[in-house]
Design an enzyme around this catalytic site. Structure first.
Site, PDB file in Angstrom:
ATOM      1  N   ALA A 197      -2.207   1.347  10.755  1.00 33.24           N
ATOM      2  CA  ALA A 197      -2.106  -0.037  10.293  1.00 33.24           C
ATOM      3  C   ALA A 197      -0.842  -0.607  10.945  1.00 33.24           C
ATOM      4  O   ALA A 197       0.239  -0.601  10.368  1.00 33.24           O
ATOM      5  CB  ALA A 197      -2.013  -0.082   8.777  1.00 33.24           C
ATOM      6  N   ALA A 239       6.794  -3.820   6.380  1.00 34.51           N
ATOM      7  CA  ALA A 239       5.913  -2.643   6.351  1.00 34.51           C
ATOM      8  C   ALA A 239       4.587  -3.005   5.691  1.00 34.51           C
ATOM      9  O   ALA A 239       4.355  -4.156   5.334  1.00 34.51           O
ATOM     10  CB  ALA A 239       6.582  -1.517   5.579  1.00 34.51           C
ATOM     11  N   ASN A 240       3.704  -2.028   5.549  1.00 32.99           N
ATOM     12  CA  ASN A 240       2.466  -2.232   4.786  1.00 32.99           C
ATOM     13  C   ASN A 240       2.150  -0.958   4.010  1.00 32.99           C
ATOM     14  O   ASN A 240       2.880   0.023   4.097  1.00 32.99           O
ATOM     15  CB  ASN A 240       1.318  -2.627   5.723  1.00 32.99           C
ATOM     16  CG  ASN A 240       1.035  -1.559   6.757  1.00 32.99           C
ATOM     17  OD1 ASN A 240       0.627  -0.450   6.420  1.00 32.99           O
ATOM     18  ND2 ASN A 240       1.277  -1.869   8.016  1.00 32.99           N
ATOM     19  N   ARG A 241       1.059  -0.993   3.230  1.00 31.72           N
ATOM     20  CA  ARG A 241       0.811   0.088   2.265  1.00 31.72           C
ATOM     21  C   ARG A 241       0.032   1.272   2.832  1.00 31.72           C
ATOM     22  O   ARG A 241      -0.406   2.130   2.085  1.00 31.72           O
ATOM     23  CB  ARG A 241       0.024  -0.458   1.067  1.00 31.72           C
ATOM     24  CG  ARG A 241       0.787  -1.458   0.269  1.00 31.72           C
ATOM     25  CD  ARG A 241      -0.006  -1.875  -0.950  1.00 31.72           C
ATOM     26  NE  ARG A 241       0.525  -3.110  -1.493  1.00 31.72           N
ATOM     27  CZ  ARG A 241       1.631  -3.192  -2.199  1.00 31.72           C
ATOM     28  NH1 ARG A 241       2.315  -2.114  -2.466  1.00 31.72           N
ATOM     29  NH2 ARG A 241       2.052  -4.362  -2.647  1.00 31.72           N
TER      30      ARG A 241
END
Ligand code: CTP
Length: 415
Positions: free
Chosen positions: A280, A214-216
């Site tokens: 994103a 995942a990402n932020r």
């Protein structure tokens, strides 16, 4: 005839309540119809008579007053408006809103409404900084509540300074102007008749049934753009990765998890006039996610994974032979050489505009409520000042509307 914009002002008990007398006077001058609800504590600072005289309307104070309920019940108060403004908002009313309380007229109205709500906090700086208040504010923001302020400076209490002052009236009016859009105006708004397709949030790529890449990304900027486009009358489809945000009112929201699902949902939602790609998207996924939870090996060897590249959703849509949106806006999240990378992405992705931002951890942009962006187009670069994500969204959709009008002006009545 332009419909009168309606504001319901909820005044809670703070010394700054007197500033709201000036607020309602100026809103009246700008053609707003203002109704006022006061809490019991607010009545100790300013009288209902003052608000009544300035708004030319009866002031509502009591949930259990039979006369008030007969005249206009709390449900109608909550719905017959284009915007609810809570100013000044004390720590107490913010806590009640976050907890979903409804034990007086003000909180019952706030719980019953389906209209946008703008909160202008005013309290002692320590009360504002208290983790409980900050927790409540975070919760309310996640619920889609808008905030303006508080401002910093000297407090009413002698010798106290810090963040906690009610913002000045012009700033409050600016926020109200942006959010109070009558339904009839939205229908004939600058993006009426246009379909806007927006991606937002991160994607999650499974490793096994319990783990993922995942990402932020918080999804906030994309959600704000969806809300702003809907306010200008657009039909909005928001394809969202996993986030904790509440979908904006009037927006068709499709929730997905992986990049592949996002591409499928986007393809199904076409055709659209405008595509805004704020998600994103994870660049890679596991070539073969494991069907069972991966166990630690007895020998202590860490597993290795083969990654596969995800489809580029923006580029796929931008290079379509049919159904390419008229305007494609991409984002560039960078941690260095922001403009150089953004210019490269404009070309390599086939986008018309790129909104570039620096997402290095020290900027606080990822997950935060503010953004500093640069709008990169074939014509050059515009550097926008640091603004709330809500303001960035409003400015971006206004620019989009202007651009489309230049390409394909709407018919005027005379035509
Ligand atoms: N994007 C997309 N699909 C992907 C990757 C990115 O639609 N698989 C879109 C994003 O929504 C954004 C733009 O492409 O509008 C740029 O995303 P960004 O993450 O900055 O760039 P990448 O293409 O991932 O390039 P890099 O990670 O190398 O910077």
């Amino acid at each position: 005839m332009v419909a009168k914009r309606r504001v319901l002002l909820i005044v809670s008990g703070g010394i700054a309540a007197y500033k709201c007398l000036d607020l309602v006077r100026r809103l009246g001058e700008r053609g707003f119809a203002v109704r006022t609800v006061m809490t019991k504590a607010a009545e100790r600072f300013v009288t209902p008579l003052s608000f009544g005289a300035l708004t030319n309307e009866r002031v509502f104070t009591d949930l259990f007053d039979l006369d008030e309920e007969r005249e206009i019940g709390h449900i109608r108060l909550a719905r017959d408006t284009d915007l609810i403004v809570v100013a000044p908002a004390t720590a107490d009313i913010i806590a009640k809103m976050a907890g979903g309380h409804a034990n007086d007229l003000a909180t019952a109205v706030l719980l019953a409404t389906d209209k946008p709500v703008l909160v202008a906090p005013a309290m002692n700086p320590r009360m504002w900084a208290n983790p409980a208040t900050q927790r409540n504010v975070r919760q309310l923001r996640a619920d889609g509540i808008h905030f303006v302020g508080p401002a910093s400076g000297e407090m009413a209490e002698r010798g106290e300074a810090g963040t906690g002052r009610l913002v000045e009236v012009p700033e409050l009016i600016e926020a109200i102007e942006r959010l109070a859009m009558p339904e009839s105006a939205a229908q004939s708004g600058a993006l009426a008749g246009r379909h806007v397709l927006i991606t937002a949030g991160p994607t999650h790529e499974p490793i096994d049934p319990v783990r993922y890449i995942a990402n932020r990304s918080s999804g906030k900027q994309g959600y704000e753009i969806a809300a702003a486009a809907a306010q200008l009358g657009a039909r909005v489809t928001l394809v969202s990765g996993p986030v904790t945000l509440t979908p904006p009112p009037g927006v068709e929201t499709i929730r997905v998890v992986t990049a592949a699902e996002m591409l499928e949902a986007v393809s199904k939602a076409l055709p659209a006039d405008i595509g805004v790609f704020a998600a994103a998207v994870a660049d890679w996924r596991l070539a073969q996610p494991k069907p069972e939870k991966i166990k630690k090996s007895a020998g202590g060897a860490a597993p290795t994974f083969k990654l596969a590249e995800n489809p580029d959703i923006l580029r796929t849509v931008a290079t379509r032979q049919t159904d390419r949106p008229t305007l494609i806006v991409g984002f560039a999240a960078e941690t260095e050489d922001v403009l150089a990378h953004a210019k490269k992405k404009l070309k390599s992705k086939g986008a018309d505009w790129i909104v570039a931002n620096d997402v290095s951890p020290e900027t606080g942009i990822m997950g935060g409520d503010h953004n500093t962006v640069h709008l990169v187009t074939a014509a050059g670069v515009e550097n926008w000042p640091n603004m709330s994500k809500c303001d960035v969204a409003a400015r971006l959709v206004e620019r989009i509307a202007q651009h489309l009008d230049q390409l394909r002006p709407k018919r005027t009545a005379a035509e």
